[in-house]
Scaffold this active site. Structure first.
Site, PDB file in Angstrom:
ATOM      1  N   HIS A 254      48.274  45.958  20.551  1.00  0.00           N
ATOM      2  CA  HIS A 254      47.263  46.903  21.082  1.00  0.00           C
ATOM      3  C   HIS A 254      46.731  47.683  20.385  1.00  0.00           C
ATOM      4  O   HIS A 254      45.755  47.766  20.368  1.00  0.00           O
ATOM      5  CB  HIS A 254      48.496  47.766  22.006  1.00  0.00           C
ATOM      6  CG  HIS A 254      47.573  48.547  23.173  1.00  0.00           C
ATOM      7  ND1 HIS A 254      47.452  47.761  24.274  1.00  0.00           N
ATOM      8  CD2 HIS A 254      47.176  49.491  23.166  1.00  0.00           C
ATOM      9  CE1 HIS A 254      46.875  48.528  25.135  1.00  0.00           C
ATOM     10  NE2 HIS A 254      46.719  49.852  24.619  1.00  0.00           N
TER      11      HIS A 254
ATOM     12  N   GLU B 139      40.775  48.297  29.614  1.00  0.00           N
ATOM     13  CA  GLU B 139      41.669  48.289  28.407  1.00  0.00           C
ATOM     14  C   GLU B 139      41.616  46.957  27.625  1.00  0.00           C
ATOM     15  O   GLU B 139      41.889  46.031  27.714  1.00  0.00           O
ATOM     16  CB  GLU B 139      42.822  48.330  29.336  1.00  0.00           C
ATOM     17  CG  GLU B 139      44.134  48.594  28.647  1.00  0.00           C
ATOM     18  CD  GLU B 139      45.532  48.914  29.245  1.00  0.00           C
ATOM     19  OE1 GLU B 139      45.512  48.908  30.578  1.00  0.00           O
ATOM     20  OE2 GLU B 139      46.318  48.644  28.588  1.00  0.00           O
TER      21      GLU B 139
ATOM     22  N   ASP C   9      38.669  44.237  47.082  1.00  0.00           N
ATOM     23  CA  ASP C   9      38.911  45.789  47.318  1.00  0.00           C
ATOM     24  C   ASP C   9      40.148  45.774  46.402  1.00  0.00           C
ATOM     25  O   ASP C   9      41.466  45.572  46.715  1.00  0.00           O
ATOM     26  CB  ASP C   9      39.381  45.896  48.702  1.00  0.00           C
ATOM     27  CG  ASP C   9      39.750  47.186  49.119  1.00  0.00           C
ATOM     28  OD1 ASP C   9      40.202  48.053  48.187  1.00  0.00           O
ATOM     29  OD2 ASP C   9      39.496  47.851  50.377  1.00  0.00           O
TER      30      ASP C   9
ATOM     31  N   LYS D 156      52.965  47.581  36.486  1.00  0.00           N
ATOM     32  CA  LYS D 156      51.555  47.916  36.099  1.00  0.00           C
ATOM     33  C   LYS D 156      50.978  47.099  35.019  1.00  0.00           C
ATOM     34  O   LYS D 156      49.884  46.584  35.361  1.00  0.00           O
ATOM     35  CB  LYS D 156      51.756  49.390  35.258  1.00  0.00           C
ATOM     36  CG  LYS D 156      50.362  49.958  34.969  1.00  0.00           C
ATOM     37  CD  LYS D 156      49.826  49.736  33.888  1.00  0.00           C
ATOM     38  CE  LYS D 156      48.536  50.256  33.502  1.00  0.00           C
ATOM     39  NZ  LYS D 156      47.852  49.671  32.220  1.00  0.00           N
TER      40      LYS D 156
HETATM   41  P1  NAD Z   1      33.567  40.984  57.107  1.00  0.00           P
HETATM   42  O1  NAD Z   1      33.350  42.238  58.122  1.00  0.00           O
HETATM   43  O2  NAD Z   1      32.428  40.831  56.154  1.00  0.00           O
HETATM   44  O3  NAD Z   1      34.270  39.984  57.653  1.00  0.00           O
HETATM   45  C1  NAD Z   1      33.860  38.567  57.171  1.00  0.00           C
HETATM   46  C2  NAD Z   1      32.795  37.949  57.665  1.00  0.00           C
HETATM   47  O4  NAD Z   1      32.666  36.646  57.095  1.00  0.00           O
HETATM   48  C3  NAD Z   1      32.895  37.650  59.436  1.00  0.00           C
HETATM   49  O5  NAD Z   1      31.659  37.629  59.895  1.00  0.00           O
HETATM   50  C4  NAD Z   1      33.269  35.976  59.193  1.00  0.00           C
HETATM   51  O6  NAD Z   1      32.964  35.321  60.514  1.00  0.00           O
HETATM   52  C5  NAD Z   1      32.440  35.663  58.214  1.00  0.00           C
HETATM   53  N1  NAD Z   1      32.850  34.266  57.482  1.00  0.00           N
HETATM   54  C6  NAD Z   1      32.036  33.374  57.257  1.00  0.00           C
HETATM   55  N2  NAD Z   1      32.590  32.163  56.548  1.00  0.00           N
HETATM   56  C7  NAD Z   1      34.007  32.575  56.673  1.00  0.00           C
HETATM   57  C8  NAD Z   1      35.093  31.895  55.987  1.00  0.00           C
HETATM   58  N3  NAD Z   1      35.152  30.936  55.627  1.00  0.00           N
HETATM   59  N4  NAD Z   1      36.413  32.575  56.350  1.00  0.00           N
HETATM   60  C9  NAD Z   1      36.465  33.807  56.834  1.00  0.00           C
HETATM   61  N5  NAD Z   1      35.228  34.638  57.276  1.00  0.00           N
HETATM   62  C10 NAD Z   1      34.163  34.101  57.189  1.00  0.00           C
HETATM   63  O7  NAD Z   1      34.495  41.661  55.895  1.00  0.00           O
HETATM   64  P2  NAD Z   1      36.244  41.497  56.034  1.00  0.00           P
HETATM   65  O8  NAD Z   1      36.591  40.583  55.156  1.00  0.00           O
HETATM   66  O9  NAD Z   1      36.534  41.731  57.275  1.00  0.00           O
HETATM   67  O10 NAD Z   1      36.507  43.195  55.483  1.00  0.00           O
HETATM   68  C11 NAD Z   1      36.571  43.414  54.052  1.00  0.00           C
HETATM   69  C12 NAD Z   1      36.080  44.637  53.735  1.00  0.00           C
HETATM   70  O11 NAD Z   1      36.750  45.556  54.574  1.00  0.00           O
HETATM   71  C13 NAD Z   1      36.231  44.984  52.380  1.00  0.00           C
HETATM   72  O12 NAD Z   1      35.053  45.550  51.810  1.00  0.00           O
HETATM   73  C14 NAD Z   1      37.213  46.109  52.368  1.00  0.00           C
HETATM   74  O13 NAD Z   1      36.939  46.796  51.120  1.00  0.00           O
HETATM   75  C15 NAD Z   1      36.939  46.823  53.587  1.00  0.00           C
HETATM   76  N6  NAD Z   1      37.897  47.659  54.179  1.00  0.00           N
HETATM   77  C16 NAD Z   1      39.227  47.699  53.702  1.00  0.00           C
HETATM   78  C17 NAD Z   1      40.280  48.371  54.439  1.00  0.00           C
HETATM   79  C18 NAD Z   1      41.660  48.534  54.039  1.00  0.00           C
HETATM   80  O14 NAD Z   1      42.127  47.583  53.012  1.00  0.00           O
HETATM   81  N7  NAD Z   1      42.757  49.338  54.360  1.00  0.00           N
HETATM   82  C19 NAD Z   1      40.042  49.342  55.565  1.00  0.00           C
HETATM   83  C20 NAD Z   1      38.638  49.127  55.925  1.00  0.00           C
HETATM   84  C21 NAD Z   1      37.669  48.284  55.288  1.00  0.00           C
END
Ligand code: NAD
Length: 431
Positions: free
Chosen positions: A382, A80, A284, A268
């Site tokens: 705009h 946008e 996300d 928005k």
């Molecule tokens: P992830 O599974 O990759 O977990 C994070 C990993 O990073 C872990 O293994 C953790 O140990 C590691 N890590 C390393 N250094 C870290 C630090 N400093 N702090 C935290 N962790 C560290 O990812 P996630 O963040 O658990 O999940 C994010 C994903 O889930 C996104 O892609 C999202 O789109 C998706 N998701 C979203 C929904 C929702 O929002 N409703 C539902 C399901 C999945």
């Protein structure tokens, strides 16, 4: 480094990128991540299913942002016009008053485990209560890396809910909420891992049946806030006094406070600033959007996510508070080379710092929209920016684009027909 890059908007994209790399002292090799679109087909194919290609959007850099005394160049991915310009313009005003002050909670996400059609909710809660500590330890045991880094479960809560849609059989639910400090990750996968691991334990303790096991995107324990105080004299221009602008913005906010129809558009506008940074950092944006709007409606009435008031000294005071569920690690975000480059440009190490910048950008964007609405109206700025795409669509190329934009702005007519007519005139012909 300074995010103040005067005349940045007048440069061509290659020179802008050079300036950005120079200002942020980044490795020039990072430049290719932006120039070449970053994501290869091979990487894309590992990210999601059924890949047939990739999709490009513009990345712009908002200049002038000062957050907690730190200059920051903000990458924004958005289609946008006027969004990136508005952030930079408002940030230029705000930096004269010390910029944005921002803060954020720990990265605590909420996981939900549902016990469905519970026979005796109070007894079920009483049965679970003595096990909370053991359940927390079991949850932590599923995430040794996170716990090793200092994250992990930060408590639990038991809630009794009732489904009583009129005309249907009522039923009782017991929901276990657990709070997981996800540190620098968004955390959804980690929360879901814990939720699924704990579910059989809940069934064993209560003899009830587990329904869903998933995070809540109403991440109201993971809020970010930003605040800005703008003396009226910074807000005036040739046509409007600073006091008029300040009162105009505050009045626009009162309208949003009183009316969900207006609040939806107000918010928005905030997301116009928020989402492009969430996307640029590989996060996300659906989670971000769901959380922001659910939080806006938490009182039962949908409200604006910001406040704008004029203080006793006549200064305009703006605040924002919203859940910001973003990470700097985890998910697929680090796979994307441009995401890595954008995070490097922002200079953030931790999710909280990113959340604070996102809140400040949302507040700046909201100010840009309200200031325009309260004064000249949103269309002037705009349409001036929109004129560029009208010009390109009409066939203008190279230096013709700027000339055609100037002609459309002078004519205050941005129609396709006018653009073609003006382009023909510029080329010395007739339409
Ligand atoms: P992830 O599974 O990759 O977990 C994070 C990993 O990073 C872990 O293994 C953790 O140990 C590691 N890590 C390393 N250094 C870290 C630090 N400093 N702090 C935290 N962790 C560290 O990812 P996630 O963040 O658990 O999940 C994010 C994903 O889930 C996104 O892609 C999202 O789109 C998706 N998701 C979203 C929904 C929702 O929002 N409703 C539902 C399901 C999945």
């Amino acid at each position: 480094m300074s995010s103040r890059l005067p005349g940045f908007y007048k440069l061509d994209p290659d020179t802008r990128l050079e300036r950005v790399l120079e200002a942020a002292a980044l490795d020039p090799a990072l430049g290719s991540s932006w120039r070449e679109g970053g994501l290869s087909l091979e990487l894309a194919d590992r990210m999601i299913e059924n890949v047939v290609g990739t999709f490009r959007l513009p990345t712009g850099v908002a200049v002038n942002m000062l957050v907690n005394g730190r200059d920051v160049l903000v990458p924004m991915v958005v289609e946008e016009p006027s969004v990136v310009a508005a952030v930079g313009n408002m940030a230029r005003i705000a930096r004269q008053a010390g910029g944005f002050q921002a803060s954020s909670d720990a990265s605590v996400m909420i996981g939900q485990i549902e016990l469905r059609d519970v026979r005796d909710p109070a007894a079920t809660v009483a049965a679970l209560e003595p096990h909370v500590e053991r359940l927390s330890a079991l949850g932590d045991a599923r995430l040794p890396e996170l716990v090793g880094l200092g994250g992990g479960i930060r408590g639990m809560e038991l809630r009794i809910l009732r489904y009583d849609e009129p005309g249907e059989e009522p039923s009782d639910l017991v929901i276990l909420h657990f709070f997981l400090d996800c540190l620098d990750a968004m955390g959804a996968n980690m929360v879901n891992t814990v939720a699924e691991a704990l579910a059989p334990e809940l069934e064993a303790i209560t003899g009830e049946r587990v329904g869903l096991r998933i995070l809540s995107n109403l991440a109201d324990r993971r809020l970010a806030r930003a605040r800005v105080v703008l003396p009226a004299e910074l807000l005036g221009d040739a046509r409007f006094s600073g006091a008029e602008v300040a009162e105009g913005v505050a009045g626009a906010w009162r309208f949003a406070w009183a009316d969900p129809y207006r609040a939806a558009t107000h918010n928005k506008g905030i997301m116009n600033g928020v989402d492009p940074v969430v996307i640029a950092t590989g996060n996300d944006w659906r989670a971000m959007e769901a959380g922001a709007h659910a939080f806006a409606a938490r009182s039962g009435v949908y409200k604006p996510l910001t406040t704008w008031k004029v203080d006793r000294a006549g200064a305009l005071v703006g605040t924002i508070e919203l859940p910001v569920q973003v990470g700097t690690v985890g998910g697929t975000l680090r796979m994307h080379p441009t995401v890595r480059a954008n995070i490097a440009l922002l200079g953030v190490q931790h999710a909280g710092e990113l959340a604070e910048i996102i809140a400040a950008v949302g507040l700046a964007q909201n100010l840009g929209a309200l200031k325009a609405l309260a004064t000249t109206g949103i269309q002037e700025g705009h349409m001036r920016l929109h004129a560029r795409s009208v010009a390109v669509q009409a066939g203008a190329a190279g230096p013709e684009v700027a000339a055609l934009v100037a002609a459309l702005v002078a004519a205050r007519d941005f129609s396709d027909a006018r653009a073609r007519q003006e382009l023909a005139a510029l080329r010395g012909g007739s339409a």
